[in-house]
Scaffold this motif. Structure first.
Motif, PDB file in Angstrom:
ATOM      1  N   LEU A 197     -13.992  -6.834   1.074  1.00  0.00           N
ATOM      2  CA  LEU A 197     -14.390  -6.141  -0.148  1.00  0.00           C
ATOM      3  C   LEU A 197     -13.170  -5.534  -0.829  1.00  0.00           C
ATOM      4  CD1 LEU A 197     -17.517  -4.236   1.229  1.00  0.00           C
ATOM      5  CD2 LEU A 197     -17.528  -6.325  -0.136  1.00  0.00           C
ATOM      6  N   ASP A 198     -13.229  -5.410  -2.154  1.00  0.00           N
ATOM      7  CA  ASP A 198     -12.115  -4.750  -2.844  1.00  0.00           C
ATOM      8  C   ASP A 198     -12.154  -3.253  -2.535  1.00  0.00           C
ATOM      9  OD1 ASP A 198     -13.438  -3.163  -5.192  1.00  0.00           O
ATOM     10  OD2 ASP A 198     -14.363  -5.145  -5.286  1.00  0.00           O
ATOM     11  N   GLN A 199     -11.003  -2.595  -2.695  1.00  0.00           N
ATOM     12  CA  GLN A 199     -10.865  -1.212  -2.258  1.00  0.00           C
ATOM     13  C   GLN A 199     -11.827  -0.278  -2.977  1.00  0.00           C
ATOM     14  OE1 GLN A 199      -8.861  -0.375   0.398  1.00  0.00           O
ATOM     15  NE2 GLN A 199     -10.056   1.516   0.260  1.00  0.00           N
ATOM     16  N   ALA A 200     -12.027  -0.496  -4.275  1.00  0.00           N
ATOM     17  CA  ALA A 200     -12.929   0.376  -5.032  1.00  0.00           C
ATOM     18  C   ALA A 200     -14.345   0.308  -4.465  1.00  0.00           C
ATOM     19  CB  ALA A 200     -12.932  -0.016  -6.508  1.00  0.00           C
ATOM     20  N   THR A 201     -14.803  -0.899  -4.124  1.00  0.00           N
ATOM     21  CA  THR A 201     -16.142  -1.059  -3.546  1.00  0.00           C
ATOM     22  C   THR A 201     -16.226  -0.393  -2.180  1.00  0.00           C
ATOM     23  OG1 THR A 201     -16.457  -3.157  -4.717  1.00  0.00           O
ATOM     24  CG2 THR A 201     -17.886  -2.738  -2.831  1.00  0.00           C
ATOM     25  N   GLN A 205      -1.649  -3.879  -3.950  1.00  0.00           N
ATOM     26  CA  GLN A 205      -2.241  -2.882  -4.837  1.00  0.00           C
ATOM     27  C   GLN A 205      -2.415  -3.450  -6.243  1.00  0.00           C
ATOM     28  OE1 GLN A 205      -0.219   0.787  -4.451  1.00  0.00           O
ATOM     29  NE2 GLN A 205      -1.721   1.978  -5.569  1.00  0.00           N
ATOM     30  N   ALA A 206      -3.402  -2.907  -6.960  1.00  0.00           N
ATOM     31  CA  ALA A 206      -3.664  -3.341  -8.333  1.00  0.00           C
ATOM     32  C   ALA A 206      -2.441  -3.085  -9.211  1.00  0.00           C
ATOM     33  CB  ALA A 206      -4.878  -2.600  -8.886  1.00  0.00           C
ATOM     34  N   ARG A 207      -2.239  -3.962 -10.221  1.00  0.00           N
ATOM     35  CA  ARG A 207      -1.097  -3.845 -11.127  1.00  0.00           C
ATOM     36  C   ARG A 207      -1.564  -3.941 -12.580  1.00  0.00           C
ATOM     37  NH1 ARG A 207       2.768  -8.460  -9.157  1.00  0.00           N
ATOM     38  NH2 ARG A 207       0.790  -9.356  -8.470  1.00  0.00           N
ATOM     39  N   VAL A 208      -0.828  -3.255 -13.457  1.00  0.00           N
ATOM     40  CA  VAL A 208      -1.182  -3.210 -14.880  1.00  0.00           C
ATOM     41  C   VAL A 208       0.089  -3.298 -15.723  1.00  0.00           C
ATOM     42  CG1 VAL A 208      -1.913  -1.612 -16.702  1.00  0.00           C
ATOM     43  CG2 VAL A 208      -3.383  -2.002 -14.746  1.00  0.00           C
ATOM     44  N   MET A 209       0.001  -4.011 -16.872  1.00  0.00           N
ATOM     45  CA  MET A 209       1.066  -3.998 -17.882  1.00  0.00           C
ATOM     46  C   MET A 209       0.402  -4.141 -19.252  1.00  0.00           C
ATOM     47  SD  MET A 209       4.361  -6.530 -18.451  1.00  0.00           S
ATOM     48  CE  MET A 209       3.394  -7.917 -19.060  1.00  0.00           C
ATOM     49  N   PHE A 210       0.807  -3.297 -20.204  1.00  0.00           N
ATOM     50  CA  PHE A 210       0.238  -3.389 -21.552  1.00  0.00           C
ATOM     51  C   PHE A 210       0.794  -4.618 -22.266  1.00  0.00           C
ATOM     52  CE2 PHE A 210      -0.699   1.121 -20.874  1.00  0.00           C
ATOM     53  CZ  PHE A 210      -2.004   1.168 -21.345  1.00  0.00           C
ATOM     54  N   THR A 211      -0.082  -5.314 -22.992  1.00  0.00           N
ATOM     55  CA  THR A 211       0.330  -6.498 -23.759  1.00  0.00           C
ATOM     56  C   THR A 211       0.541  -6.170 -25.233  1.00  0.00           C
ATOM     57  OG1 THR A 211      -1.991  -7.105 -24.067  1.00  0.00           O
ATOM     58  CG2 THR A 211      -0.831  -8.096 -22.209  1.00  0.00           C
ATOM     59  N   ASP A 221       6.920  -3.914 -17.935  1.00  0.00           N
ATOM     60  CA  ASP A 221       6.666  -4.736 -16.744  1.00  0.00           C
ATOM     61  C   ASP A 221       5.402  -4.246 -16.059  1.00  0.00           C
ATOM     62  OD1 ASP A 221       6.971  -6.623 -14.807  1.00  0.00           O
ATOM     63  OD2 ASP A 221       8.849  -5.836 -13.981  1.00  0.00           O
ATOM     64  N   PHE A 222       4.934  -5.051 -15.092  1.00  0.00           N
ATOM     65  CA  PHE A 222       3.780  -4.642 -14.294  1.00  0.00           C
ATOM     66  C   PHE A 222       4.141  -3.427 -13.439  1.00  0.00           C
ATOM     67  CE2 PHE A 222       2.292  -8.990 -15.095  1.00  0.00           C
ATOM     68  CZ  PHE A 222       0.947  -8.750 -15.358  1.00  0.00           C
ATOM     69  N   ASN A 223       3.165  -2.540 -13.267  1.00  0.00           N
ATOM     70  CA  ASN A 223       3.349  -1.362 -12.420  1.00  0.00           C
ATOM     71  C   ASN A 223       2.153  -1.244 -11.487  1.00  0.00           C
ATOM     72  OD1 ASN A 223       4.212   1.147 -11.411  1.00  0.00           O
ATOM     73  ND2 ASN A 223       5.066   1.700 -13.416  1.00  0.00           N
ATOM     74  N   PHE A 224       2.422  -0.911 -10.219  1.00  0.00           N
ATOM     75  CA  PHE A 224       1.336  -0.679  -9.275  1.00  0.00           C
ATOM     76  C   PHE A 224       0.576   0.584  -9.680  1.00  0.00           C
ATOM     77  CE2 PHE A 224       4.290  -3.094  -6.513  1.00  0.00           C
ATOM     78  CZ  PHE A 224       3.424  -4.110  -6.122  1.00  0.00           C
ATOM     79  N   ILE A 225      -0.742   0.518  -9.584  1.00  0.00           N
ATOM     80  CA  ILE A 225      -1.558   1.693  -9.898  1.00  0.00           C
ATOM     81  C   ILE A 225      -2.557   1.926  -8.774  1.00  0.00           C
ATOM     82  CG2 ILE A 225      -1.356   1.330 -12.390  1.00  0.00           C
ATOM     83  CD1 ILE A 225      -4.385   0.386 -12.229  1.00  0.00           C
ATOM     84  N   ASP A 226      -3.073   3.146  -8.709  1.00  0.00           N
ATOM     85  CA  ASP A 226      -4.091   3.516  -7.735  1.00  0.00           C
ATOM     86  C   ASP A 226      -5.379   3.788  -8.509  1.00  0.00           C
ATOM     87  OD1 ASP A 226      -5.816   4.798  -5.950  1.00  0.00           O
ATOM     88  OD2 ASP A 226      -4.185   5.779  -4.878  1.00  0.00           O
ATOM     89  N   GLN A 279     -15.962   6.984 -11.385  1.00  0.00           N
ATOM     90  CA  GLN A 279     -15.964   6.336 -10.085  1.00  0.00           C
ATOM     91  C   GLN A 279     -14.927   5.205 -10.088  1.00  0.00           C
ATOM     92  OE1 GLN A 279     -17.730   7.384  -7.459  1.00  0.00           O
ATOM     93  NE2 GLN A 279     -18.566   9.031  -8.742  1.00  0.00           N
ATOM     94  N   PRO A 280     -14.289   4.907  -8.933  1.00  0.00           N
ATOM     95  CA  PRO A 280     -13.315   3.809  -8.885  1.00  0.00           C
ATOM     96  C   PRO A 280     -13.862   2.489  -9.403  1.00  0.00           C
ATOM     97  CG  PRO A 280     -13.175   5.106  -6.879  1.00  0.00           C
ATOM     98  CD  PRO A 280     -14.359   5.628  -7.644  1.00  0.00           C
ATOM     99  N   GLN A 281     -15.145   2.211  -9.115  1.00  0.00           N
ATOM    100  CA  GLN A 281     -15.742   0.969  -9.589  1.00  0.00           C
ATOM    101  C   GLN A 281     -15.807   0.942 -11.117  1.00  0.00           C
ATOM    102  OE1 GLN A 281     -16.327  -1.571  -7.776  1.00  0.00           O
ATOM    103  NE2 GLN A 281     -17.391  -2.925  -9.187  1.00  0.00           N
ATOM    104  N   GLN A 282     -16.044   2.112 -11.739  1.00  0.00           N
ATOM    105  CA  GLN A 282     -16.059   2.185 -13.199  1.00  0.00           C
ATOM    106  C   GLN A 282     -14.667   1.901 -13.765  1.00  0.00           C
ATOM    107  OE1 GLN A 282     -18.051   6.220 -13.018  1.00  0.00           O
ATOM    108  NE2 GLN A 282     -19.027   5.438 -14.870  1.00  0.00           N
ATOM    109  N   VAL A 283     -13.637   2.467 -13.122  1.00  0.00           N
ATOM    110  CA  VAL A 283     -12.259   2.230 -13.570  1.00  0.00           C
ATOM    111  C   VAL A 283     -11.926   0.746 -13.477  1.00  0.00           C
ATOM    112  CG1 VAL A 283      -9.817   2.666 -13.055  1.00  0.00           C
ATOM    113  CG2 VAL A 283     -11.472   4.549 -13.010  1.00  0.00           C
ATOM    114  N   TYR A 284     -12.344   0.113 -12.386  1.00  0.00           N
ATOM    115  CA  TYR A 284     -12.110  -1.321 -12.204  1.00  0.00           C
ATOM    116  C   TYR A 284     -12.735  -2.123 -13.350  1.00  0.00           C
ATOM    117  CZ  TYR A 284     -12.784  -6.001 -10.198  1.00  0.00           C
ATOM    118  OH  TYR A 284     -12.816  -7.362  -9.985  1.00  0.00           O
ATOM    119  N   LEU A 285     -13.978  -1.809 -13.699  1.00  0.00           N
ATOM    120  CA  LEU A 285     -14.666  -2.539 -14.769  1.00  0.00           C
ATOM    121  C   LEU A 285     -14.027  -2.263 -16.132  1.00  0.00           C
ATOM    122  CD1 LEU A 285     -18.368  -2.015 -13.604  1.00  0.00           C
ATOM    123  CD2 LEU A 285     -17.004  -4.116 -13.455  1.00  0.00           C
TER     124      LEU A 285
END
Length: 646
Positions: free
Chosen positions: A274-278, A429-435, A468-473, A484-490
Motif C-alpha cells: 500500500l502507498d504510505q498515505a493509505t 519518497q514522493a517528489r514534486v516540481m512545478f511546471t 528541479d524535483f524535490n522530495f516531499i512528505d 488527511q494524507p490521502q486528500q493531499v495525494y489526490l
C-alpha cells in the motif's frame, strides 16, 4: 549514579523508579560494558538506552529497521524536550547532511538510523567525526544468520564498532533462542575486546540480562479449525475489543477484510504494497478505534504502540515460533486480559512443509535465476560490477516463466552468497516540481481552496521546486493544511493533471546491485553456510511451529518459553491445554463439578448478571479459567455483562 538515572527518569518520563531489568541494563551500559538485554515486547526497552544517553556526553546511535518506530520515538522525545533525530530512506541529501552535522556539533543526544544507512560512505565519514556515547542495536536478532529474521545490512554494525572501538554496545531483542543469543555476542564483539574490556570473560563478553518472556495476562489458544472463516467470525463475535488478524499474503488480507465486513465486523487491511498515505490513514483509524479489526501481513505491527489490543488471531500459521511469539505479543500490552489465537488445520502442515522448498529452491534453479537476471539487464560475463538496477519481479517472472516466491528466495540466497545485493521494496519518497513559472502560478485562477493551501504549503516548506524535483512528505503537508494524507495525494494528482506541477507518487521499488563481476552460471558457488546449514535451521523452525500447533498435552505458554530457553517455566492455567486439564478434559458429558455448578445456575436459559457467579466459592483465577472454557466451547454466552446457557 543510579540516583542520577532515577532523576532523569522522573524528570523526563514522570516515573518514580525503573521496572524489571531496566536498572541493571542501564547501570551496565553506563559503566561502559557491552550489554545484551532480552526483554519481551512491552518490557520498556527504549528506556534502557534513552536514560543513559541523557547522562552521557555525545550522541547515542540507535540502529533499528522500524521506520515507524523511529518517527514515533523522535516525536515523543522532542515533546519531552530531548534532542533526537532520525535518518531513513526518503530523506533528501540536504536533510541527511544537516542531521549528521547537528550530531557532530553536539546538538543531538539520540540519533536513530536504519541498518541500510550503515553502508553509506557519507554516513560513515560523518560518524567518524561524532562523539558517540552508546551504540544501540534494536531487534538485535537480525544480526544472527541463524535467526529467523536475518538482515545482511546488520552485519555492517561491526564496521561501526571498528570506527568507535571504545564505545559500549547495547543489543536488545524480544525474540532470541540461546543459539541466537550467543551469535549476537560473537558478531558484535571486537576481536580485541578481551584486552579492552578485561572485566568480561571470553565466553561472556557481554553482560547479559534476561527478563522472562512470560505474559501472564495473555492466553495462548490453538483452535483446530476445518472452517477457519466461520471460526474467525465466531471468535471476533465472542471476544470484545480491538483486534489484529494476521494473514499470509496481501491478497488474503483483502479477502478476509471483505469476509468480516460482510459479517458486520468493522475491518480494514494493511500490507507493504500500500502507498504510505493509505497505510497512515488505516493505521490511524485503527489506533483511534474507528476500525475494530486490522487484517494484515507481518508488515504490520513492528513499532506500533497500541496497548489495548484484546485479540490477535493468526488465520495462517507463521514460519517460526519467533515470528508467532512476536506477533501474538502485540495483544494485551496494557496488562489486561488478552488472547492470542492460532487457527490451524492439516492444510497448514502441508503449506508449512511447502515453504521449505519455496524458501530453498534447488541450487541449479538459483543459478538459472542468476543467469536470467544477467539476460534481463544485458550484463555480460565479467562486467556489471556495482551496477544497480530497479527490479520488477512480476515483469521478470513473466519474461522468464518463473514464480515470484521462488525468485525472491533465489535472490536472497544469491545476496547471502555475495553475488548481488537485493533490496526488497525500498521506499522512494514522493517528489514534486512545478511546471509553470512562479509568476504564472500566482496568476492562476480556478483552483479549489484546498489546492491553494497545498500549493502554499509546498512553497513555504520546500525550495527549488521551479527548478528541479524535490522530495516531499505528504503527511507533513497534510498536517500543515489540516487535511488527511490521502486528500493531499489526490490534490497533488489533480494539480498534476492540470499541468501545474509534476507529481511522482511515493512507491516501493526493489533494487538489484551486482556486488562482483557477473560470473558464468557454472562457476557460481553457493556454500553450505548459505544454503544447506540455513535450510536445516529453517526446517527445524517449521517443525517447531507444527509441534506447537499439534501438541495438546503441554501448556502453550510453557512450550513457547522453553523454546526461548526458559527451563523453569510453569503452566499458565489459561491456555486451551490448561483449561482442558482444569476441566478434566471436559466434554459435554464430563464437565468438572465447578463447571456443572455454573451451568446449573444458568439452567433456566434466561440471561443472568455475571454477579450470579459470586455464589460459587472458587479462587478468582480458577473461576476465570472455567468461565473462559465454557464461553469458548459455547456452553454459555455473554452479552453486556449477562450470562446465559446456550
Amino acid at each position: 549514579m543510579s540516583d542520577k538515572y532515577r532523576q532523569i527518569l522522573n524528570q523526563y518520563w514522570g516515573y518514580d523508579d525503573f521496572r524489571g531489568i531496566q536498572r541493571e541494563i542501564i547501570e551496565s551500559i553506563g559503566n561502559g560494558h557491552d550489554t545484551l538485554g532480552l526483554m519481551p515486547t512491552g518490557g520498556g526497552k527504549s528506556i534502557t538506552f534513552q536514560v543513559p544517553a541523557l547522562c552521557s556526553n555525545g550522541t547515542c546511535i540507535v540502529i533499528t529497521p522500524l521506520i515507524a518506530l523511529m518517527k514515533d520515538q523522535v516525536q515523543n522525545l522532542r515533546r519531552r524536550g530531548i534532542q533526537a533525530s532520525a535518518i531513513y530512506s526518503g530523506l533528501s541529501h540536504e536533510e541527511i547532511v544537516t542531521t549528521l552535522e547537528n550530531c557532530i556539533l553536539g546538538n543531538t543526544k539520540i540519533l536513530y538510523v536504519s541498518p541500510e544507512r550503515l553502508s553509506s560512505e557519507l554516513f560513515r565519514t560523518k560518524l567518524r567525526h561524532m562523539r558517540v556515547s552508546i551504540i544501540t542495536v534494536d531487534e538485535a536478532h537480525c544480526i544472527s544468520q541463524w535467526g529467523y529474521d536475518f538482515r545482511p545490512s546488520y552485519l555492517r554494525i561491526a564496521d561501526i564498532r571498528r570506527d568507535h572501538p571504545n564505545v559500549p554496545v547495547l543489543a536488545l531483542t524480544a525474540t532470541a533462542t540461546p543459539a541466537v543469543v550467543q551469535d549476537i555476542q560473537d558478531r558484535l564483539t571486537l576481536s580485541s575486546s578481551k584486552s579492552e574490556k578485561p572485566g568480561l570473560s571470553e565466553t561472556a563478553r557481554f553482560n547479559v540480562f534476561r527478563m522472562s518472556f512470560e505474559r501472564k495476562n495473555l492466553a495462548y489458544i490453538v483452535r483446530h479449525a476445518p472452517d477457519k472463516r466461520q471460526q474467525l467470525i465466531h471468535i471476533l463475535n465472542s471476544v470484545a475489543g480491538c483486534a489484529i488478524v494476521y494473514a499470509r499474503s496481501r491478497r488474503r488480507t483483502k479477502e478476509v477484510t471483505e469476509l468480516l465486513s460482510e459479517a458486520g465486523i468493522s475491518a480494514t487491511f494493511f500490507h507493504a504494497g500500500l502507498d504510505q498515505a493509505t497505510k497512515d490513514e488505516r493505521q490511524r483509524d485503527w489506533q483511534q478505534d474507528k476500525i475494530r479489526v486490522m487484517v494484515a501481513t507481518n508488515a504490520f505491527g513492528m513499532g506500533i504502540d497500541k496497548p489495548d489490543v484484546r485479540l490477535v488471531i493468526h488465520i495462517d500459521s507463521p514460519d517460526s515460533i519467533e515470528a508467532y511469539f512476536q506477533e501474538a505479543g502485540r495483544a494485551g500490552r496494557d496488562g489486561q486480559k488478552a488472547y492470542a489465537v492460532l487457527l490451524y488445520n492439516e492444510g497448514d502442515r502441508r503449506k508449512l512443509s511447502k515453504r521449505i522448498n519455496d524458501t530453498f529452491p534447488d541450487k541449479d534453479y538459483i543459478k538459472k535465476v542468476y543467469e536470467h537476471l544477467a539476460y534481463y539487464y544485458q550484463v555480460g560475463v565479467g562486467s556489471g560490477f556495482h551496477a544497480t538496477f530497479e527490479f520488477n519481479i512480476d515483469d521478470f517472472c513473466h519474461k522468464f516463466h518463473h514464480f515470484p516466491i521462488q525468485v525472491d528466495s533465489a535472490l536472497k540466497i544469491l545476496n547471502r552468497a555475495g553475488y548481488i545485493e537485493y533490496t526488497e521494496e525500498q521506499d522512494n519518497q514522493a517528489r514534486v516540481m512545478f511546471t509553470v513559472t512562479r509568476n504564472e502560478l500566482y496568476r492562476l485562477e480556478g483552483n479549489s481552496p484546498d489546492e491553494d493551501r497545498v500549493i502554499t504549503a509546498l512553497l513555504r516548506n520546500y525550495g527549488g521546486l521551479f527548478v528541479d524535483f524535490n522530495f516531499i512528505d505528504e503527511s507533513f503537508i497534510a498536517s500543515q493544511c489540516a487535511l488527511q494524507p490521502q486528500q493531499v495525494y489526490l490534490i497533488l494528482k489533480s494539480l498534476s493533471q492540470k499541468h501545474i506541477l509534476h507529481f511522482i507518487p511515493q512507491k516501493k521499488t526493489p533494487y538489484v546491485r551486482y556486488l562482483q563481476r557477473r560470473e558464468d552460471m557454472d562457476h557460481v558457488q553457493i556454500p553450505p553456510s548459505v544454503y544447506e546449514e540455513r535450510k536445516v535451521l529453517f526446517q527445524e523452525r517449521i517443525q517447531a511451529m507444527i509441534n506447537y500447533a499439534t501438541c495438546d498435552n503441554i501448556c502453550r505458554s510453557r512450550q513457547l518459553l522453553r523454546y526461548f530457553g526458559e527451563a523453569d517455566s510453569h503452566d499458565c492455567r489459561q491456555c486451551d491445554v490448561c483449561l482442558d486439564h482444569t476441566n478434566g478434559h471436559a466434554s459435554e458429558s464430563t464437565l468438572s463439578p465447578e463447571a456443572n455448578a455454573i451451568l446449573e445456575l444458568l439452567a433456566d436459559g434466561k440471561a443472568h448478571p455475571i454477579t450470579i457467579l459470586n455464589s460459587i466459592q472458587l479462587p478468582t483465577g480458577k473461576l476465570d479459567a472455567i468461565l473462559d472454557y465454557l464461553l469458548r466451547e459455547e456452553y454459555i454466552c455473554q452479552e453486556d455483562g449477562f450470562l446465559r446457557k446456550q
